[in-house]
Structure formats: C-alpha cells, structure tokens
Design an enzyme around this catalytic site. Structure first.
Site, short mmCIF file in Angstrom:
data_model
loop_
_atom_site.label_atom_id
_atom_site.label_comp_id
_atom_site.label_asym_id
_atom_site.label_seq_id
_atom_site.Cartn_x
_atom_site.Cartn_y
_atom_site.Cartn_z
N GLY A 91 3.70 0.29 -0.46
CA GLY A 91 2.54 -0.47 -0.95
C GLY A 91 1.71 -1.00 0.20
O GLY A 91 0.76 -1.74 -0.01
N THR A 92 2.09 -0.64 1.44
CA THR A 92 1.37 -1.16 2.62
C THR A 92 -0.08 -0.71 2.60
O THR A 92 -0.38 0.46 2.33
CB THR A 92 2.08 -0.68 3.91
N SER A 127 11.44 -9.46 5.56
CA SER A 127 11.27 -10.92 5.68
C SER A 127 9.91 -11.38 5.19
O SER A 127 9.63 -12.58 5.16
CB SER A 127 11.47 -11.36 7.14
N GLY A 128 9.06 -10.45 4.80
CA GLY A 128 7.71 -10.81 4.37
C GLY A 128 7.69 -11.33 2.93
O GLY A 128 8.72 -11.42 2.27
N ARG A 129 6.47 -11.67 2.46
CA ARG A 129 6.34 -12.20 1.09
C ARG A 129 6.85 -11.21 0.05
O ARG A 129 7.64 -11.55 -0.83
CB ARG A 129 4.87 -12.53 0.79
N MET A 130 6.40 -9.95 0.19
CA MET A 130 6.86 -8.94 -0.76
C MET A 130 8.33 -8.61 -0.55
O MET A 130 9.08 -8.43 -1.51
CB MET A 130 6.00 -7.67 -0.62
N HIS A 133 -9.56 -14.16 -8.55
CA HIS A 133 -8.40 -14.40 -7.68
C HIS A 133 -8.48 -15.81 -7.11
O HIS A 133 -9.53 -16.46 -7.17
CB HIS A 133 -8.37 -13.39 -6.52
N HIS A 134 -7.36 -16.24 -6.50
CA HIS A 134 -7.28 -17.54 -5.82
C HIS A 134 -8.33 -17.64 -4.70
O HIS A 134 -8.85 -16.62 -4.22
CB HIS A 134 -5.88 -17.70 -5.23
N GLY A 144 -9.39 -4.76 -4.16
CA GLY A 144 -9.08 -3.33 -4.09
C GLY A 144 -8.79 -2.77 -5.47
O GLY A 144 -9.14 -1.62 -5.78
N LYS A 195 -8.36 -15.58 -1.08
CA LYS A 195 -8.56 -14.13 -0.93
C LYS A 195 -9.77 -13.85 -0.05
O LYS A 195 -10.83 -14.44 -0.21
CB LYS A 195 -8.73 -13.47 -2.31
P1 NAD Z 1 3.94 -10.21 5.20
O1 NAD Z 1 3.10 -10.40 6.41
O2 NAD Z 1 4.44 -11.41 4.47
O3 NAD Z 1 5.25 -9.33 5.61
C1 NAD Z 1 5.20 -8.25 6.51
C2 NAD Z 1 6.64 -7.78 6.85
O4 NAD Z 1 6.53 -6.62 7.72
C3 NAD Z 1 7.50 -8.78 7.60
O5 NAD Z 1 8.84 -8.66 7.12
C4 NAD Z 1 7.47 -8.31 9.05
O6 NAD Z 1 8.66 -8.66 9.76
C5 NAD Z 1 7.38 -6.80 8.85
N1 NAD Z 1 6.82 -6.12 10.00
C6 NAD Z 1 5.61 -6.35 10.59
N2 NAD Z 1 5.46 -5.55 11.67
C7 NAD Z 1 6.58 -4.81 11.77
C8 NAD Z 1 7.04 -3.80 12.65
N3 NAD Z 1 6.26 -3.37 13.68
N4 NAD Z 1 8.28 -3.24 12.43
C9 NAD Z 1 9.03 -3.65 11.40
N5 NAD Z 1 8.65 -4.59 10.52
C10 NAD Z 1 7.45 -5.16 10.69
O7 NAD Z 1 3.13 -9.25 4.24
P2 NAD Z 1 3.24 -9.05 2.64
O8 NAD Z 1 2.36 -10.02 1.93
O9 NAD Z 1 4.67 -8.95 2.24
O10 NAD Z 1 2.52 -7.62 2.48
C11 NAD Z 1 2.98 -6.49 3.19
C12 NAD Z 1 2.05 -5.31 2.90
O11 NAD Z 1 2.10 -5.00 1.50
C13 NAD Z 1 0.56 -5.56 3.21
O12 NAD Z 1 0.00 -4.36 3.69
C14 NAD Z 1 -0.03 -5.94 1.84
O13 NAD Z 1 -1.41 -5.67 1.75
C15 NAD Z 1 0.78 -5.02 0.95
N6 NAD Z 1 0.88 -5.46 -0.47
C16 NAD Z 1 0.76 -4.49 -1.40
C17 NAD Z 1 0.93 -4.80 -2.75
C18 NAD Z 1 0.85 -3.69 -3.77
O14 NAD Z 1 1.04 -3.93 -4.98
N7 NAD Z 1 0.61 -2.45 -3.35
C19 NAD Z 1 1.21 -6.10 -3.15
C20 NAD Z 1 1.34 -7.08 -2.15
C21 NAD Z 1 1.18 -6.74 -0.81
#
Ligand code: NAD
Length: 262
Positions: A97-98, A13-16, A153-154, A163, A157
């Site tokens: 990617g977390t 459900s998150g942005r990614m 960046h925007h 990173g 940030k």
């Molecule tokens: P976000 O906050 O929009 O989404 C986080 C998601 O994780 C949500 O769906 C939430 O429900 C879920 N979540 C949180 N805690 C949970 C749990 N205990 N159990 C199950 N699900 C859980 O974040 P985002 O912007 O989508 O980014 C997520 C991660 O990806 C961050 O660590 C961010 O830094 C990383 N990221 C990495 C890249 C890359 O290219 N490597 C790019 C963008 C974001």
C-alpha cells in the site's frame, strides 16, 4: 484446516504496521514470522509482542528473513524496493500500500508481476473498492447525468482532492470512455459559468478528526443517485490488507487488484 499464512510486515513500527500487528495478534489464519523496520529505528531488535513468548523481534535486514508466503508492505519507497528484492529472490507474494513511488520503482513493480503475485492498492478499504465498482456501473449506465465527487478528511491532510477521490474520478471517466484530465473541474469560484456537460466536479471538506468520506453524486433530471462511503477507523486499511494477503497466498504470478479479492 490449512496451515497459517507465513507473513512478514514491512514498515512494522509505523502507523499501518502497528495496526496490522494489532490485528495479527488475534488471527489464527496468519503466523507473523518477520517484522521489518528502518535500520537505526528505535524499535530495531525490540520484542514485537512483549510477554512470555517474545521470540519475534523487529529486524531491518532482509537477508536474515525466513521462508515466507506473503510480505505485507506499508513503508516507504526505499523499504519497498528492499522487500521487493526479497520477494523476487524467494518467489514470495507481495501486498503493498506504499505510496509516493517514482517511475523507476513503478516499472520494477510491473516487471515483478511476471515472476511473483503482487497486489497493490492506493486504498485498502474493501468498502471503497465496492464504491468504485458501483460508481463505474452507474456512470456507464447514465453517461449524461452530471457527476460530482465530494470528499472529506481531517484538517491535517496535506493533499486535495484525496488520492481516493481522484481514483474514483478516473474509474468513472474510464467507464464513460472519457479522459479525467480534460473532464475534471477542481475549483469553482467567482463566475465559473454554467456547468459543462460531461465534466466531473470535485469538492473538498477539511476538518476535525474525519478519517475519510467519499461521496459520488450522479445527478439527473428530477432524480439523483448518491453513493457514499465513510471510514470511521484507520484499521479498515489494515483489515483489507490482511484479507488481500490471505487471498493472494498461493496465487499465480501477476498484477492483482483489491477488486479481484471482492
Ligand atoms: P509511517 O511513517 O508511520 O511508517 C513507516 C514505516 O516504514 C516505519 O515502520 C519505518 O520504520 C519503515 N521504514 C521507513 N524507511 C525504511 C527503510 N529504509 N527500511 C525499512 N523500513 C523503513 O507510515 P504509515 O502511515 O504507516 O504509511 C506507510 C505507507 O503506507 C505510506 O506510503 C502511506 O501513504 C501508505 N498508506 C497506504 C494506505 C492504503 O490503504 N493503501 C493506507 C495508509 C497508509
């Protein structure tokens, strides 16, 4: 034709997560079989693709997950740890990617690579992966040229330099057999004096809606090389993660990099 890759999205459900779902809707190479959100999330139990065939619902419990080929994770450290438990118990490959992971989870991920295929990246853009490769080569070929890394960046940030800029600095320093910790110059103000030979300078731009830009300037005498990457859409990270998932499917256990995918 080979069957679609059976996939789960962790952090759906998150942005990614939403960017990934948007791409998966139209990609016959994958079959999305599980979509995990945080326990208590508003999305938990709701339909993932509302419509006539809305069989798949967001879930929070890995113990209910079906057999999967690859888990794609963009969530948080706690959620990643739960997904890792599932992958280890079932021999499932993991693309993650977390960020913001502590040393205990880092160690667990490293240990997991002995049992399952794991691909991690701080930046899932394939373009940045290529930029890193080109920079490594140029930095090694011209060790005496001054290197400056500029990122933009925007304005929202929080961290600086990005990173990705730091990862570029590390890659160039490693290619020159030097340590970024001693070579890096993060700010210049007042009278910082002459540039120190062999140093790697960083500069930061913040503003508007810039998704992400990285420029590496290799400056010689009478000439310079400029290597640049501009992301114009966040979906590049989702696209890179799906390419990584397809590539990782069926690979042997190990720690894989996005550079391997290229
Ligand atoms: P976000 O906050 O929009 O989404 C986080 C998601 O994780 C949500 O769906 C939430 O429900 C879920 N979540 C949180 N805690 C949970 C749990 N205990 N159990 C199950 N699900 C859980 O974040 P985002 O912007 O989508 O980014 C997520 C991660 O990806 C961050 O660590 C961010 O830094 C990383 N990221 C990495 C890249 C890359 O290219 N490597 C790019 C963008 C974001």
């Amino acid at each position: 034709m080979s069957r679609p890759v059976r996939l789960a999205i962790n952090g759906a459900s998150g942005r990614m997560g939403q960017a990934l779902l948007g791409l998966l809707k139209e990609d016959p190479a994958f079959r999305l079989d599980y979509a995990v959100v945080a326990p208590g999330s508003e999305s938990d139990g709701a339909s993932v693709f509302p419509g006539p065939s809305d069989a798949l619902r967001y879930a929070h419990d890995w113990s209910q997950a079906p057999a999967l080929d690859v888990v794609v994770d963009f969530s948080g450290p706690e959620a990643l740890a739960a997904a890792l438990d599932y992958c280890l118990a079932n021999g499932t490959a993991l693309v993650t990617g977390t960020t913001g992971i502590d040393s205990a989870l880092e160690a667990r991920l490293e240990g997991a690579c002995e049992h399952i295929a794991v691909l991690r990246a701080a930046n899932f853009s394939l373009g940045v992966t290529m930029l890193t490769r080109l920079l490594r080569e140029a930095a090694a070929a011209f060790p005496a040229w001054d290197l400056e890394i500029v990122e933009a960046h925007h304005g929202h940030k929080q961290d600086a330099p990005s990173g990705t800029a730091l990862a570029l600095g590390h890659a160039a320093a490693a290619a020159r057999n030097i340590d970024l910790a001693t070579a890096a110059v993060y700010s210049r103000e007042g009278r910082p004096g002459e540039r120190v030979d062999g140093s790697i300078g960083f500069a930061v731009v913040r503003g508007g809606d810039i998704v992400g830009e990285h420029h590496a300037l290799l400056i010689g005498k009478g000439e310079r090389i400029e290597l640049s990457h501009r992301a114009t859409d966040r979906s590049v990270f989702a696209r890179g993660a799906l390419q990584a998932a397809q590539w990782l499917h069926g690979r042997s256990a190990g720690s894989w990099q996005l550079d391997d995918v290229l």
